[in-house]
Each structure stands twice: as C-alpha cells, then as structure tokens.
Design a protein around this motif. Structure first.
Motif, PDB file in Angstrom:
ATOM      1  N   GLN A 215      23.738 -46.762  14.500  1.00 25.49           N
ATOM      2  CA  GLN A 215      23.009 -46.033  14.455  1.00 25.49           C
ATOM      3  C   GLN A 215      21.440 -46.890  13.529  1.00 25.49           C
ATOM      4  O   GLN A 215      21.303 -46.758  12.693  1.00 25.49           O
ATOM      5  CB  GLN A 215      22.879 -45.062  14.219  1.00 25.49           C
ATOM      6  N   PHE A 216      20.753 -47.953  14.570  1.00 27.56           N
ATOM      7  CA  PHE A 216      19.145 -48.491  13.924  1.00 27.56           C
ATOM      8  C   PHE A 216      17.449 -46.952  13.965  1.00 27.56           C
ATOM      9  O   PHE A 216      17.144 -46.386  14.954  1.00 27.56           O
ATOM     10  CB  PHE A 216      19.203 -49.434  14.290  1.00 27.56           C
ATOM     11  N   SER A 217      17.476 -46.312  13.018  1.00 29.71           N
ATOM     12  CA  SER A 217      16.265 -45.491  12.420  1.00 29.71           C
ATOM     13  C   SER A 217      15.366 -46.160  12.049  1.00 29.71           C
ATOM     14  O   SER A 217      15.234 -46.961  11.417  1.00 29.71           O
ATOM     15  CB  SER A 217      16.894 -43.971  12.782  1.00 29.71           C
ATOM     16  N   ARG A 218      14.003 -45.743  12.450  1.00 31.65           N
ATOM     17  CA  ARG A 218      12.867 -46.171  11.357  1.00 31.65           C
ATOM     18  C   ARG A 218      13.361 -45.651   9.833  1.00 31.65           C
ATOM     19  O   ARG A 218      13.321 -44.464   9.649  1.00 31.65           O
ATOM     20  CB  ARG A 218      11.584 -45.302  11.733  1.00 31.65           C
ATOM     21  N   ASP A 219      12.544 -46.125   9.157  1.00 29.65           N
ATOM     22  CA  ASP A 219      12.428 -45.731   7.855  1.00 29.65           C
ATOM     23  C   ASP A 219      11.689 -45.467   7.836  1.00 29.65           C
ATOM     24  O   ASP A 219      10.350 -46.206   8.199  1.00 29.65           O
ATOM     25  CB  ASP A 219      12.622 -47.222   6.449  1.00 29.65           C
ATOM     26  N   PRO A 220      11.546 -44.227   6.932  1.00 27.79           N
ATOM     27  CA  PRO A 220      10.307 -43.734   6.617  1.00 27.79           C
ATOM     28  C   PRO A 220       8.909 -44.399   6.091  1.00 27.79           C
ATOM     29  O   PRO A 220       8.615 -44.347   6.049  1.00 27.79           O
ATOM     30  CB  PRO A 220      10.763 -41.741   5.633  1.00 27.79           C
ATOM     31  N   ALA A 221      10.479 -45.004   5.454  1.00 22.66           N
ATOM     32  CA  ALA A 221       9.438 -45.670   3.894  1.00 22.66           C
ATOM     33  C   ALA A 221       8.025 -46.571   4.984  1.00 22.66           C
ATOM     34  O   ALA A 221       7.590 -47.771   4.482  1.00 22.66           O
ATOM     35  CB  ALA A 221      10.298 -46.600   2.747  1.00 22.66           C
ATOM     36  N   GLY A 265      13.165 -51.938   7.403  1.00 24.26           N
ATOM     37  CA  GLY A 265      12.715 -51.231   7.826  1.00 24.26           C
ATOM     38  C   GLY A 265      13.160 -49.984   9.200  1.00 24.26           C
ATOM     39  O   GLY A 265      12.327 -49.446   9.657  1.00 24.26           O
ATOM     40  N   MET A 266      14.678 -49.845   8.621  1.00 27.44           N
ATOM     41  CA  MET A 266      15.214 -48.950   9.159  1.00 27.44           C
ATOM     42  C   MET A 266      16.046 -48.708   8.026  1.00 27.44           C
ATOM     43  O   MET A 266      17.074 -49.468   7.353  1.00 27.44           O
ATOM     44  CB  MET A 266      16.065 -49.686  10.368  1.00 27.44           C
ATOM     45  N   VAL A 267      16.207 -47.580   8.771  1.00 25.99           N
ATOM     46  CA  VAL A 267      17.842 -46.473   8.593  1.00 25.99           C
ATOM     47  C   VAL A 267      19.656 -47.102   9.123  1.00 25.99           C
ATOM     48  O   VAL A 267      18.888 -46.559  11.005  1.00 25.99           O
ATOM     49  CB  VAL A 267      17.628 -45.379   8.579  1.00 25.99           C
ATOM     50  N   ILE A 268      19.996 -47.766   8.920  1.00 20.17           N
ATOM     51  CA  ILE A 268      21.206 -48.404   9.599  1.00 20.17           C
ATOM     52  C   ILE A 268      22.235 -46.636   9.614  1.00 20.17           C
ATOM     53  O   ILE A 268      23.096 -47.624   8.293  1.00 20.17           O
ATOM     54  CB  ILE A 268      21.291 -49.740   9.212  1.00 20.17           C
TER      55      ILE A 268
END
Length: 553
Positions: A215-221, A265-268
């Motif tokens: 899963q690839f989600s946006r990184d809050p940072a 730039g993603m949370v993997i």
C-alpha cells in the motif's frame, strides 16, 4: 293702474326673445343629442361628466396597454415553447449518444446535430418583438442580450430587469423576462447538489507476483509527486525497488515495508508474504489526473431538505474508493469507500465523516483512536464502508459506525455509483450553482468529441452524460416555471382588461345619464316653446293695435 305703451312693447319683445332663446337651445339639444351644451347648463353634471370622460379615455389606454402586454407575452411564451422543444431534442440526442453501440464517428454525427440545436437556441434567446426590442434583455431592450464568445461560451449583456406596462391605476404587468433568469441562472446537478468525477487520490495498492499487497499512502510530511510508479522485486537481494517516472527511486526490504517505510513522499506498507518468484514487477498510476475505473455516479437526491440544511453540512465532499486484491482470492477485488470533507476552507478538510480519520495528518480522531487507513491481514481494506455497485451511498451515520466526525450525523441525502471504481477513484459532491444552458451544451459536445471507445472512456462519457441530462432537466424546469409565470400574467391581463372594459361601460352609462338628451321630453318642450312663441307673437301683434293713435284721424 296705468301701464305705459313702451312698457307693453318692451315686455312683449322680452318675452318673445326669451322664447326664441329657449327654442334655439332646444333646437341645439335636439340636433346634438346632448342635454348639456355649456357648463352653465348644469355645472355639477358638467364637471362630473368631464371627470368621467377623462377616466374613460385613461381606461381605454389601459385596455390598449393590456392588449399590447398580452401580445408581447404571447410572443415570449411562444418563443419559450419553441426553446422547450429544442432542449427536448437535445435531450433525445444526448440519450441516443449514450448507446454503447455508437462508434466515435456516430457520436460526432450526434454532436454536429447538437451544434445545430445550440445555434437555434441562441437565436431564440436573441428574439425581438414587433418594436425591435429584444425579449430577453431586461430593461436593455435595444441591446443584444446573448453574445457568443466561442462555442459553449456565451456572454449575457442584458440586465436583470423586467419591462412592465401600466394596465390599471394601481397595477403594472411585466411583459418581459430577463434572459439571465431563463438561460443563465440554472442550477446544475439535481438542483441542490451536483456530483461528478473528481481528482483521484492515494492510497494505491499493488501486488508483485504472488506476494502480499503493498500500500502506498501520502506521507503527512509531504514530498509526494503525482506520477507513474514501478515496483520491482529482486529475490536475490530480497528488496523492492520503487521507481518514479522521473527516475527517483527507493529500495526497501520486505521486512522493512511490513513495518512501514516513508519514502518518495509516501508511506509504503507491505502485508502478507514476499513474492516467491525470482523477480517480479508491478506498476501503478498515481498521476491523480482522472479516475481509472468504470464507476459512474448518479445525480443523487435529497430525501430530507430539512436535514440537508443542517449547519454542519458544508455541501462539499468527495467519495473516495479503495480497492485491493482479496488475500484469499487475488482475482477478486475488495472495494470500500469513505466520505471525506473536501472543503479546503473547512477546519475538517480531508477528514472522514464516517470515522473521523484525518487524511492530511494520517491520524485517527480522539473519538475513534483505533481507526486506520493501513491495510492489514486482519483488515485487508481499511476504508470504513463496503462498496456494492448500484447501492445507495447514504450521507448519514450507519448502524455500527463509531467515531463519526459529527456524532449521529444525518444530512438527508444520498447518491449511488455503478460500475467498478479503481483504487483511489473519487467522485465529488458540491452545492449546486448557476450554470448557463449554453455551457452545458458546449461541455457535452466536447465530451462527444473526446469520446474513446474503451471501458474507461465509456465511464467518463457516461458520467458527463448523467450531468448533462440533469442540467437539461433543470433548464426545462426553469423555463417551464418562467412560462407558467407568463401564463399567470396573461390571465391577470385578461382579467384586468375585462374589468377595464366593464368600467368603460359603467363610465359611458353614467356620462350618458348626465349628458344625453331625453328626446321625448325635449320634443315636447320644443313644441310647447313654439306654442309659447306663437302666442307671444300674436298677442304682441294685437297689443300694437291698442295705441290711442288708432282712434285719432
């Protein structure tokens, strides 16, 4: 008593003159049919008849005005009826274009026909009356109201006024309508809110070979770049290499991804086992430009307007889908969705209405600390509501849901989505706004020209078709409402005309009573006065012989 001869003569002449004056007056009355020849004959009746005559003339002008008003409104009504027919023709063509059997070439033929209807509608919007005034320009009757800047881009140069005609001392009837009210101020969507495809969003979920989902989600940072991505698995090193289209890469082991890695730039995050194959590759589209699935959204309905008016309802949301392979059957997709606040000016922007999850900070709400958007073996699709094609997506808290952004929320509306949305596909819901008829037609023509004979192209076109049909329905409703108002004014004008004509009859009857001659009485008086005059002449002739000089000889 002694009477002087001169007195006898004077009295005789006086009486004959009076009878002659009376006879002259009666003769004038008989020849004119009027009882009052001069105001001095009857000052009260004369003044009253003068007032009534002026009232009659004014009333006759009102009758003329009503006839003009009715003629103008009839012309307007006829033009609107013609416009209704043109819109219905466009609706029919739009429905025809939705047939899946039509090719690109056939859709372009339909588009050419719609262009002709568009020009016909533009001509109707610029119709003039018999005096050369534009019907739909408001007060600016000498100004062409609708000027085309380009196909589908029409500028309204009239104003918001309604020309009116005085039809009675206390009533004016509008004889025109603003073209803005008819062709421009048309609510889009279902009249309360509008739905459409919108920019898709992360997360994305892929599988490499027979491995578990990643899963690839946006990184809050921050740092995410919308692009195409490729995931390569190398069994020798036991690493995944994630590569962005511009060449940026990151490398991580399966074990590291299970715990979650922030990169590009993603949370993997990975779940399940690593692939058993020596090598494997998967790609995913994260350009976030357009939906990739075949989902088609309905216009939606508001079942309870009172609930929809809830102050908490900002009427700006997106319904986002998350679709992942079923761990037990990779050929099957598990699809869920979320309803998310999409108002950038809202303090709750990017927050789930269903369970309070904040997509910007990737944090759960205090009311529901267990909420998550990270898929796991026990929860392979972390979005809060399961999707069933064609089922209602209800804007209210459902049984079993906890941690809602607004506890117990119920906005009284619903939409539905058919088809198969892909991971990240989104549909927007926004408050209806004014959208002119010409733009609606122009947008649909553009959709016909861009049509692609693919499943994705078909879904994109179907969404635009649904929007177009809703907007055309709203346009018809708007014109029918205006037309009903014109009909009401015409009926009022006919009623006022009848009243004015009745008043004229009453006025003329009263004037007749005040000024018209009673011929029977006048003829009787004339005969009697003639007798008096004849008697006066004969008596005067006899009196002439009473002089004493007759006896002196």
């Amino acid at each position: 008593m002694r009477v002087a001869t001169s007195s006898i003569y004077n009295l005789g002449v006086f009486n004959m003159n009076n009878r002659q004056v009376d006879l002259f007056k009666l003769q004038n009355q008989l020849s004119t049919g009027r009882k009052i020849l001069t105001p001095s004959d009857d000052p009260v009746s004369s003044a009253r008849s003068l007032d009534l005559t002026q009232a009659t003339r004014q009333n006759e002008q009102y009758v003329t005005n009503v006839k003009y008003a009715n003629d103008t409104m009839a012309l307007t009504e006829a033009n609107l009826q013609h416009a209704i027919g043109v819109i219905q023709d466009i609706q029919q063509l739009a429905v025809q274009s939705g047939a899946t059997t039509l090719t690109n070439a056939e859709k372009r033929m339909v588009e050419a026909d719609i262009r002709g209807k568009y020009q016909e509608l533009l001509g109707l919007a610029n119709t003039t009356d018999g005096n050369g005034l534009y019907l739909f320009a408001g007060f600016k009757g000498d100004t062409k109201p609708f000027n085309e800047q380009g196909y589908g881009n029409v500028r309204y140069d009239g104003d918001q006024g309604q020309r009116a005609v005085q039809v009675s001392p206390s009533r004016q009837i509008p004889v025109s309508d603003s073209g803005s009210d008819i062709f421009v101020k048309i609510k889009n969507g279902n009249g309360t809110f509008t739905t459409a495809q919108t920019q898709p969003e992360l997360p994305r979920t892929v599988r490499v070979g027979d491995g578990g989902s990643i899963q690839f989600s946006r990184d809050p940072a921050g740092g995410f770049v919308a692009s195409d991505y490729r995931v390569d698995w190398d069994s020798v090193s036991g690493n995944y290499t994630i590569t962005r289209a511009d060449g940026a890469t990151t490398v991580a082991s399966h074990a590291a991804l299970v715990g979650g890695v922030s990169a590009l730039g993603m949370v993997i995050t990975a779940q399940g086992n690593q692939p058993t194959a020596v090598n494997g590759t998967a790609t995913f589209d994260a350009k976030l430009q357009a939906n990739g699935g075949t989902g088609v959204v309905s216009p939606g309905v508001v079942a309870d307007p009172v609930k929809w008016a809830n102050p908490l309802n900002n009427q700006n949301y997106r319904v986002q889908f998350h679709s992942v392979p079923d761990p037990n059957n990779p050929a099957k997709m598990l699809t869920s969705y979320d309803i998310i606040d999409n108002d950038t000016a809202s303090a709750n922007y990017n927050t789930s209405l269903i369970d309070g999850w904040n997509y910007t900070t990737s944090t759960a709400s205090a009311a529901n600390p267990t909420a998550t958007r990270t898929d796991s073996a026990g929860n392979p699709n972390s979005f809060p509501r399961k999707y069933t094609a064609g089922s209602d997506i209800i804007f209210s808290q459902q049984t079993g849901e906890t941690g809602a952004l607004y506890p117990g929320w119920d906005f009284g509306g619903k939409i539905s989505v058919d088809g198969v949305p892909k991971d990240g596909d989104s549909f927007s819901l926004e408050a209806s706004r004014d959208y002119d008829l010409f733009s609606t037609i122009g947008d649909f023509s553009a959709a016909l020209e861009r049509y692609e004979e693919t499943n994705l192209g078909g879904a994109t076109f179907q969404n635009k078709l649904n929007t177009t049909l809703s907007n055309l329905d709203n346009a018809l409703t708007r014109i029918l409402t205006i037309q009903a108002g014109i009909g009401s004014r015409q009926k009022e004008g006919e009623s006022v005309q009848g009243t004015n004509e009745d008043l004229n009859v009453q006025y003329k009857t009263t004037i007749s009573k005040l000024t018209d001659l009673d011929y029977a009485q006048a003829i009787s008086d004339f005969t009697q006065t003639q007798t008096y005059l004849d008697a006066a002449r004969k008596s005067f002739s006899s009196i002439q012989n009473l002089s004493l000089f007759q006896y002196i000889s």
